[in-house]
Structure formats: structure tokens, C-alpha cells
Design a protein around this motif. Structure first.
Motif, mmCIF file in Angstrom:
data_model
loop_
_atom_site.group_PDB
_atom_site.id
_atom_site.type_symbol
_atom_site.label_atom_id
_atom_site.label_comp_id
_atom_site.label_asym_id
_atom_site.label_seq_id
_atom_site.Cartn_x
_atom_site.Cartn_y
_atom_site.Cartn_z
ATOM 1 N N ASN A 187 24.311 5.654 -6.015
ATOM 2 C CA ASN A 187 22.918 5.354 -6.328
ATOM 3 C C ASN A 187 22.732 3.874 -6.653
ATOM 4 O O ASN A 187 21.728 3.260 -6.274
ATOM 5 C CB ASN A 187 22.444 6.208 -7.509
ATOM 6 N N SER A 197 20.447 1.294 -4.446
ATOM 7 C CA SER A 197 19.373 0.483 -5.034
ATOM 8 C C SER A 197 19.573 -1.002 -4.756
ATOM 9 O O SER A 197 18.605 -1.756 -4.623
ATOM 10 C CB SER A 197 19.261 0.746 -6.541
ATOM 11 N N PHE A 234 25.556 -1.294 -8.366
ATOM 12 C CA PHE A 234 24.478 -2.229 -8.041
ATOM 13 C C PHE A 234 24.976 -3.667 -8.048
ATOM 14 O O PHE A 234 24.776 -4.419 -7.085
ATOM 15 C CB PHE A 234 23.321 -2.088 -9.033
ATOM 16 N N TRP A 284 16.183 -5.029 -11.738
ATOM 17 C CA TRP A 284 16.811 -3.719 -11.580
ATOM 18 C C TRP A 284 16.896 -3.060 -12.951
ATOM 19 O O TRP A 284 17.352 -3.674 -13.922
ATOM 20 C CB TRP A 284 18.219 -3.853 -11.001
ATOM 21 N N VAL A 300 13.306 -2.181 -8.788
ATOM 22 C CA VAL A 300 14.136 -1.148 -8.171
ATOM 23 C C VAL A 300 14.910 -0.444 -9.276
ATOM 24 O O VAL A 300 15.334 -1.080 -10.244
ATOM 25 C CB VAL A 300 15.099 -1.767 -7.128
ATOM 26 N N THR A 301 15.094 0.866 -9.151
ATOM 27 C CA THR A 301 15.687 1.632 -10.244
ATOM 28 C C THR A 301 16.450 2.836 -9.700
ATOM 29 O O THR A 301 16.773 2.913 -8.521
ATOM 30 C CB THR A 301 14.594 2.040 -11.254
ATOM 31 N N GLU A 302 16.726 3.786 -10.595
ATOM 32 C CA GLU A 302 17.391 5.046 -10.255
ATOM 33 C C GLU A 302 16.557 6.206 -10.822
ATOM 34 O O GLU A 302 15.901 6.043 -11.845
ATOM 35 C CB GLU A 302 18.797 5.117 -10.872
ATOM 36 N N LEU A 356 14.380 3.270 -4.963
ATOM 37 C CA LEU A 356 15.294 3.776 -5.981
ATOM 38 C C LEU A 356 16.341 4.679 -5.344
ATOM 39 O O LEU A 356 16.164 5.210 -4.248
ATOM 40 C CB LEU A 356 14.529 4.522 -7.082
ATOM 41 N N GLY A 357 17.435 4.817 -6.051
ATOM 42 C CA GLY A 357 18.455 5.783 -5.690
ATOM 43 C C GLY A 357 18.249 7.047 -6.516
ATOM 44 O O GLY A 357 18.298 6.991 -7.738
#
Length: 384
Positions: A192, A196, A229, A275, A300-302, A321-322
């Protein structure tokens, strides 16, 4: 009045400047196209793969490999077993989806859920929750430890009662798989993080200053996200410059992330992107960006929570996002609890592959993550 030679000279200069600007714009467009193609190729290659290892370096087994025969399911039902779900927190979409998956599978196997607890990310509260749950004498305990060290003794006492322990994501220190617990189940958190990184690089054209907000705790899965990441963005995209990193310890993760993002945006007015380690801190970053008037900031995130899903659907701050697959993770954990009841050999570490989510597929991704149709609020937020 300027003479003709002067006018000709000025015209020549203007042509030169315009040509130079066109050349710069063309170069920038070319780089953005090249980065987009590179990121897309990397994301395509990641599909269906698991990059994470288990807490003790175990190779992952896929969740789809977990099965029970008809006879084994009958053995499980004959146990009249009970289960307790001891959460690190219950207050986010990921946790609720995990609980939904667990309850779905436990009911299917005839196992009664006797308790669901929420530690609010506090180790001492989780220790107390475990002690309370043990008074109910559950056959199975499924849990995500808030702290691998601080909660370890409580989980060891739980194991001594004969309860079959299955962990989400994190394993308490000093516990041995196959002896003290059945297995641990996780999404591909390293994957993930990698996903991302590629999504961020694509969103900012492979260059610019970025900030990183990570989880400042001894938490196995969030470390994997951060490592995935950071290593990818620094290795694969050398024109992306990580100018600031800030850790947040909670329990007010949104508030802590907002403060961290405020500081970054003040220090670096030309910051291109941030992030955030999961969706709740990302909500704090969104608040900071709006307060600073930075509608151009890329985030961008998870994890596909409600608020980041809305932002994605609107084409707002969140660009990708992941996502984990928490419902499926819950189903796998409940199945492994059943393995423990009947003494079936379980893989020590089970993982589910990551899911790259962008504006284009956010509604389809919601169904994959939560096993539910996209809600009305998501469909109404979507801008084509």
C-alpha cells in the motif's frame, strides 16, 4: 516612435522568448507523460502481488487459500464456540469493516460473538479490555494490539486460558505462532505504501517538494507503509524532494496531523504534496490545506475511509490512496479462529494484496473494500 530596426529586434526577441517558453512547456509535458506511464506500469505490475513479510519475516499466504471442508465446518459448529473481538479502535471505517467481516464469518460458522471492545488506541485500556473479555471465557479472541510491548503480558495470560488467538496486523512481543497464537492477518501494508508513492508521483508529475506524516509508534503495519512509500518515492522518483517528515502519536490523529501539516505549509509555501499514513490523519491535512487556501495541494494516503473517498470522488485534494481489504481480512481472521478450534494447521502469516484507488475507480473500489454498493453520498459526490 521606434525605428524599424528596433521593432525588428524586439520582434526577434519576442519570438525567442515564446519559443523558449514553448520548449519549457513541452519538456514539462513530456516529463509528466513519461512519469505517468512509469507509474501506471508499476501499478499494473503490483496488482495481485503481496510485498509485505510477516512480523517475524514470514512469507505471506494468500487469504483465498484458507478453506474449511464441509466436515470441518460441522466440527466447528459442534464446538458451540464463542468469540471476542478486541479492537485497537472501533471509530473508523476500516475497523467497522473488519468487525463486519468477522461477524459475517463467525455467524456462518455458528460461532457466537460475545464481546466487541474499543481501546481508543490506548494500551492500558486494551489491557483492561482483555481482562474483562477473559471473564466471558471466549473460545477465540481476535485482536489488533495497540502496542506490541505494553499489551504483551495481557495477551500471554489470554493464551494460557486456552483461547485461540488470531491477530490483526501486529503481534505482541514474545509470542510464538503455533504455540501462543494461531496466525496473524494483514493487508499488504508495504504494498500500500508503494502504491501510494506511485500515485503521488503521477499526480505531481514526478517532481516537487513533499511532506510526510508518519505514525510515531512501535506499530508494525504503519512502519511498513512508511518504509514502502519512502523507499519508492526516493528511489524511483529522484526529482521528488522529501523536505519534511513529522511523526504523530495520537490519540487525536486528525488534530496532530493538521498541526503537522500547518507547520509544513508555513515553512514551505511551495510544498507540492503531503503523504499521510492513513485516512484519519489525512483528514487533518485536508483541514490544514483548506485553512491555508491550498486547494492545489496534492494529498495521498492509505485506507478508503468516507471523507477521503468523498474527496477522491469530487476530484478534490486527495488524488489517490492504497486501500486495504478489511472485510475480507475479517473473514480470514474468523476462518483462522476456526482452524484453531479444530487443530487445523494454519499458515503463520496471511496477507491480502493492496488496491490502488483514484478518482476514476473510487466507487468500484468501495464495493471491493466493503462488500457493499457505493453509498448514495459517494455517488452524489462523484464528478465526471
Amino acid at each position: 516612435m521606434k525605428s524599424p530596426p528596433v521593432r525588428l529586434a524586439l520582434a526577434a526577441c519576442l519570438v525567442f522568448v515564446v519559443a523558449g517558453c514553448s520548449s519549457t512547456a513541452g519538456t514539462s509535458t513530456h516529463q509528466s507523460t513519461r512519469i505517468s506511464a512509469k507509474a501506471d506500469a508499476a501499478l499494473s505490475e503490483l496488482r495481485g502481488r503481496v510485498l509485505s513479510k510477516g512480523p517475524h519475516g514470514e512469507s505471506p499466504a494468500v487469504a483465498s487459500a484458507l478453506t474449511l471442508t464441509v466436515d470441518e465446518e460441522a466440527q466447528v459448529r459442534a464446538k458451540n464456540a464463542t468469540a471476542a473481538i478486541v479492537m485497537h479502535t472501533g471509530g473508523d471505517d476500516w475497523s467497522q469493516a473488519q468487525i463486519a467481516g468477522l461477524k459475517y464469518q463467525f455467524e456462518k460458522l455458528g460461532i457466537k460473538v460475545v464481546a466487541v471492545t474499543d481501546a481508543a488506541f490506548k494500551p492500558d485500556k486494551q489491557v483492561s479490555d482483555i481482562e474483562t473479555v477473559l471473564s466471558l471465557k471466549p473460545s477465540i479472541i481476535v485482536s489488533l494490539p495497540t502496542d506490541a510491548v505494553a499489551t504483551a503480558n495481557a495477551y500471554k495470560e489470554a493464551a494460557k486460558t486456552g483461547a485461540k488467538l488470531v491477530f490483526m496486523d501486529n503481534v505482541p512481543q514474545g509470542m510464538t505462532v503455533g504455540e501462543d497464537y494461531v496466525s496473524v492477518v494483514s493487508s499488504d501494508n508495504r504494498g500500500n505504501g508503494v502504491v501510494s508513492a506511485h500515485l503521488m508521483a503521477k499526480a505531481i508529475g514526478g517532481k516537487g517538494k513533499i511532506g510526510v506524516i508518519f505514525h510515531q509508534a512501535d506499530f508494525f503495519v504503519t512502519k511498513q507503509r512508511y518504509d514502502g512509500f519512502l523507499s519508492t518515492i526516493q528511489t524511483d522518483y529522484p526529482d521528488v524532494n522529501v523536505v519534511e517528515q513529522k511523526g504523530i502519536a495520537g490519540p487525536d490523529f486528525a488534530g496532530d496531523a493538521q498541526a503537522a501539516a500547518n507547520a509544513m505549509l508555513t515553512k514551505y509555501p511551495d510544498l507540492s504534496a503531503v503523504w499521510a499514513v492513513w485516512d484519519v490523519p489525512a483528514e487533518g491535512v485536508m483541514a490544514a490545506a483548506r485553512s491555508a487556501g491550498r486547494s492545489d495541494l496534492v494529498l495521498v494516503t492509505e485506507d478508503l475511509g468516507k471523507n477521503v473517498a468523498i474527496s477522491l470522488a469530487k476530484g478534490d485534494l486527495v488524488k489517490g490512496l492504497g486501500a486495504q481489504r478489511p472485510f475480507d481480512q475479517g473473514v480470514a481472521e474468523a476462518t483462522l479462529g476456526a482452524y484453531g478450534l479444530i487443530g487445523k494447521q494454519a499458515p503463520p502469516y496471511v496477507a491480502l494484496d493492496s488496491l490502488a484507488v483514484t478518482h476514476d475507480n473510487v466507487r468500484e473500489a468501495w464495493t471491493q473494500v466493503y462488500h457493499q454498493p457505493p453509498p448514495d453520498w459517494l455517488n452524489s459526490s462523484y464528478k465526471k
